[in-house]
Design a protein around this motif. Structure first.
Motif, short mmCIF file in Angstrom:
data_model
loop_
_atom_site.label_atom_id
_atom_site.label_comp_id
_atom_site.label_asym_id
_atom_site.label_seq_id
_atom_site.Cartn_x
_atom_site.Cartn_y
_atom_site.Cartn_z
N ALA A 99 0.83 -1.21 0.00
CA ALA A 99 0.00 0.00 0.00
C ALA A 99 0.86 1.26 0.00
CB ALA A 99 -0.93 -0.01 1.22
N ILE A 100 1.95 1.24 0.76
CA ILE A 100 2.88 2.37 0.77
C ILE A 100 3.49 2.56 -0.61
CG2 ILE A 100 5.09 3.20 1.69
CD1 ILE A 100 4.40 1.76 4.31
N PHE A 101 3.87 1.45 -1.24
CA PHE A 101 4.45 1.48 -2.58
C PHE A 101 3.48 2.10 -3.59
CE2 PHE A 101 5.01 -0.78 -6.70
CZ PHE A 101 6.24 -0.25 -7.04
N LEU A 102 2.21 1.71 -3.52
CA LEU A 102 1.19 2.27 -4.42
C LEU A 102 1.05 3.77 -4.22
CD1 LEU A 102 -1.82 -0.24 -4.46
CD2 LEU A 102 -0.18 0.22 -6.28
N ASN A 103 1.10 4.21 -2.96
CA ASN A 103 0.95 5.63 -2.67
C ASN A 103 2.16 6.45 -3.10
OD1 ASN A 103 -1.54 6.58 -0.68
ND2 ASN A 103 -1.18 4.37 -0.66
N GLY A 137 3.31 10.75 -15.12
CA GLY A 137 2.66 9.84 -16.06
C GLY A 137 1.83 8.77 -15.38
N LEU A 138 2.11 8.52 -14.10
CA LEU A 138 1.34 7.51 -13.35
C LEU A 138 0.32 8.15 -12.42
CD1 LEU A 138 4.04 4.85 -12.36
CD2 LEU A 138 2.34 4.73 -14.18
N GLY A 139 0.66 9.32 -11.88
CA GLY A 139 -0.23 10.01 -10.98
C GLY A 139 -1.20 10.93 -11.71
N LEU A 140 -2.46 10.91 -11.29
CA LEU A 140 -3.49 11.76 -11.88
C LEU A 140 -3.81 12.88 -10.90
CD1 LEU A 140 -5.66 12.32 -14.07
CD2 LEU A 140 -7.20 10.83 -12.79
N THR A 141 -3.72 14.12 -11.38
CA THR A 141 -3.99 15.29 -10.54
C THR A 141 -5.36 15.85 -10.87
OG1 THR A 141 -1.63 15.83 -10.45
CG2 THR A 141 -3.17 17.59 -9.88
N HIS A 142 -6.14 16.11 -9.82
CA HIS A 142 -7.48 16.69 -9.99
C HIS A 142 -7.78 17.58 -8.79
CE1 HIS A 142 -11.72 17.13 -11.01
NE2 HIS A 142 -12.03 16.71 -9.79
N GLY A 143 -8.22 18.80 -9.07
CA GLY A 143 -8.57 19.71 -7.99
C GLY A 143 -7.40 20.10 -7.12
N GLY A 144 -6.19 20.10 -7.69
CA GLY A 144 -5.00 20.49 -6.94
C GLY A 144 -4.40 19.39 -6.10
N ALA A 145 -4.92 18.16 -6.24
CA ALA A 145 -4.41 17.03 -5.46
C ALA A 145 -4.02 15.89 -6.38
CB ALA A 145 -5.46 16.55 -4.45
N THR A 146 -2.95 15.19 -6.02
CA THR A 146 -2.50 14.01 -6.78
C THR A 146 -2.76 12.79 -5.91
OG1 THR A 146 -0.77 15.35 -7.81
CG2 THR A 146 -0.57 12.97 -8.02
N ARG A 147 -3.90 12.15 -6.13
CA ARG A 147 -4.32 11.04 -5.27
C ARG A 147 -4.63 9.77 -6.05
NH1 ARG A 147 -8.96 14.54 -2.10
NH2 ARG A 147 -7.58 16.18 -1.28
N TRP A 148 -4.60 9.83 -7.36
CA TRP A 148 -5.07 8.71 -8.17
C TRP A 148 -3.94 8.12 -9.00
CZ3 TRP A 148 -7.34 13.35 -7.38
CH2 TRP A 148 -8.58 13.35 -6.74
N LEU A 149 -3.94 6.81 -9.10
CA LEU A 149 -2.97 6.11 -9.94
C LEU A 149 -3.65 5.82 -11.27
CD1 LEU A 149 -0.14 4.81 -10.03
CD2 LEU A 149 -1.20 2.67 -9.26
N LEU A 150 -3.00 6.24 -12.34
CA LEU A 150 -3.57 6.11 -13.68
C LEU A 150 -2.91 4.94 -14.40
CD1 LEU A 150 -5.56 7.46 -15.67
CD2 LEU A 150 -3.64 8.83 -16.51
N ILE A 151 -3.71 3.93 -14.73
CA ILE A 151 -3.23 2.78 -15.49
C ILE A 151 -4.07 2.68 -16.76
CG2 ILE A 151 -2.82 0.29 -15.47
CD1 ILE A 151 -2.70 0.43 -12.44
N GLY A 152 -3.50 3.12 -17.87
CA GLY A 152 -4.27 3.19 -19.11
C GLY A 152 -5.36 4.22 -18.98
N ILE A 169 -7.87 3.69 -16.81
CA ILE A 169 -8.47 3.41 -15.50
C ILE A 169 -7.68 4.10 -14.41
CG2 ILE A 169 -9.12 1.59 -13.87
CD1 ILE A 169 -9.20 -0.34 -16.24
N SER A 170 -8.39 4.75 -13.50
CA SER A 170 -7.73 5.40 -12.36
C SER A 170 -8.41 4.95 -11.07
CB SER A 170 -7.82 6.93 -12.49
OG SER A 170 -9.17 7.35 -12.44
N PHE A 171 -7.64 4.88 -10.01
CA PHE A 171 -8.23 4.58 -8.70
C PHE A 171 -7.43 5.30 -7.62
CE2 PHE A 171 -4.96 1.38 -9.09
CZ PHE A 171 -4.48 1.21 -7.81
N GLN A 172 -8.11 5.58 -6.51
CA GLN A 172 -7.50 6.34 -5.43
C GLN A 172 -6.69 5.40 -4.54
OE1 GLN A 172 -10.18 9.09 -3.64
NE2 GLN A 172 -8.81 9.66 -1.98
N VAL A 173 -5.38 5.58 -4.52
CA VAL A 173 -4.48 4.65 -3.84
C VAL A 173 -4.64 4.67 -2.32
CG1 VAL A 173 -2.74 4.56 -5.65
CG2 VAL A 173 -2.66 6.41 -3.98
N SER A 174 -5.11 5.80 -1.78
CA SER A 174 -5.26 5.87 -0.32
C SER A 174 -6.34 4.93 0.19
CB SER A 174 -5.57 7.31 0.11
OG SER A 174 -6.78 7.76 -0.47
#
Length: 287
Positions: free
Chosen positions: A76-80, A87-102, A104-109
């Motif tokens: 889990a730490i590694f994912l975060n 290129g892997l992190g997705l930023t939205h609303g001033g925060a980078t919380r999502w991992l982008l794979i192709g 598909i994105s999901f919130q790593v926390s």
């Protein structure tokens, strides 16, 4: 399988799915392509896999999680950490919380929430009566909280930090931790929140909005004000399923932070109370 717990889970999933579909219509008026994408992901990457995972994990002996808890927490730490790689992190609303794979994105926390609880539960079951010792109880909790705080504040994701911290401290109390240590944790938390409030303006704004949301009705308090309007306009029995007005261009996050307001507007006081009581039943049955 505990039937009452299973039924409560299925009712919550079903109710949540229907409320989500109705709330997502608010996005249709803004961006039809975005609506289609969100609805598709909710059905095919949320509802169906979630039910399959529910059955699959119910077949696993819970003691198995104790054996892999440490490595699950490391994973889990590694994912975060991956989200900070360009290129892997997705930023939205001033925060980078999502991992982008192709696509598909999901919130790593979300993975960190589960991993932290499982690992700390495994630690508590190992420490047992030694939980009162500084070395076996208080220090491991401090280290875990420091790791979680570091990851969440880098994103930044203060809400998840509060959720995980509250869960771990509650587990520490249930495990028999010393009240002196618990008091120390509370003081550390208050000191940390004070420092964050003065170093990160958005946290200070959130605190001020919490104290007096009406003061910034067109600014930081806008979402709260619009949510209160939605809840109030639902009345006793609600406007009816799909009939919410606030989800169209008023509530900024109808499928996110404001989704309960949509549910309250459509199902009213009776429906909102029933939903909350269902959550209470689920929690108490689990306990």
């Amino acid at each position: 399988i505990d039937r009452q717990l299973l039924i409560s889970v299925l009712l919550l999933v079903g109710a949540g799915f229907l409320i989500f579909l109705s709330a997502s219509l608010g996005l249709l008026a803004r961006d039809s392509a975005h609506f289609s994408s969100i609805a598709f992901k909710q059905i095919f990457f949320g509802l169906i896999p979630g039910l399959v995972a529910l059955f699959a994990f119910s077949q696993i002996n819970y003691l198995y999680w104790r054996r892999i808890s440490f490595w699950f927490f490391i994973f889990a730490i590694f994912l975060n950490l991956l989200i900070f790689i360009p290129g892997l992190g997705l930023t939205h609303g001033g925060a980078t919380r999502w991992l982008l794979i192709g696509s598909i994105s999901f919130q790593v926390s979300e993975v960190l929430k589960i991993a932290a609880v499982i690992y700390f539960a495994a630690w508590l079951s190992m420490a047992k009566e030694k939980i009162n010792d500084f070395r076996h109880g208080f220090l491991p909790l401090l280290i875990m909280l420091a790791i979680v705080a570091g990851l969440c504040l880098l994103q930044p994701d203060t809400d998840t930090l509060v959720v995980i911290s509250s869960a771990l401290i509650a587990m520490y109390i249930a495990g028999g931790g010393k009240w002196r240590h618990i008091g120390t944790l509370i003081l550390i938390g208050m000191l940390g929140l004070t420092i964050l409030a003065f170093t990160r303006p958005y946290i200070m704004t959130r605190i001020q909005t919490f104290i007096n949301p009406a003061a910034q009705s067109q600014g930081s308090g806008y979402q709260i004000q619009q949510s209160l309007i939605a809840i109030g306009s639902g009345g006793f029995t609600g406007r009816g399923f799909g009939q919410s007005i606030q989800k169209f261009n008023y509530l900024p996050e109808p499928v996110g932070d404001s989704i309960f307001a949509v549910a309250a507007e459509e199902f009213g006081f009776m429906g909102s109370t029933a939903l909350i009581l269902l959550y209470v039943f689920f929690a108490m049955r689990g306990l």
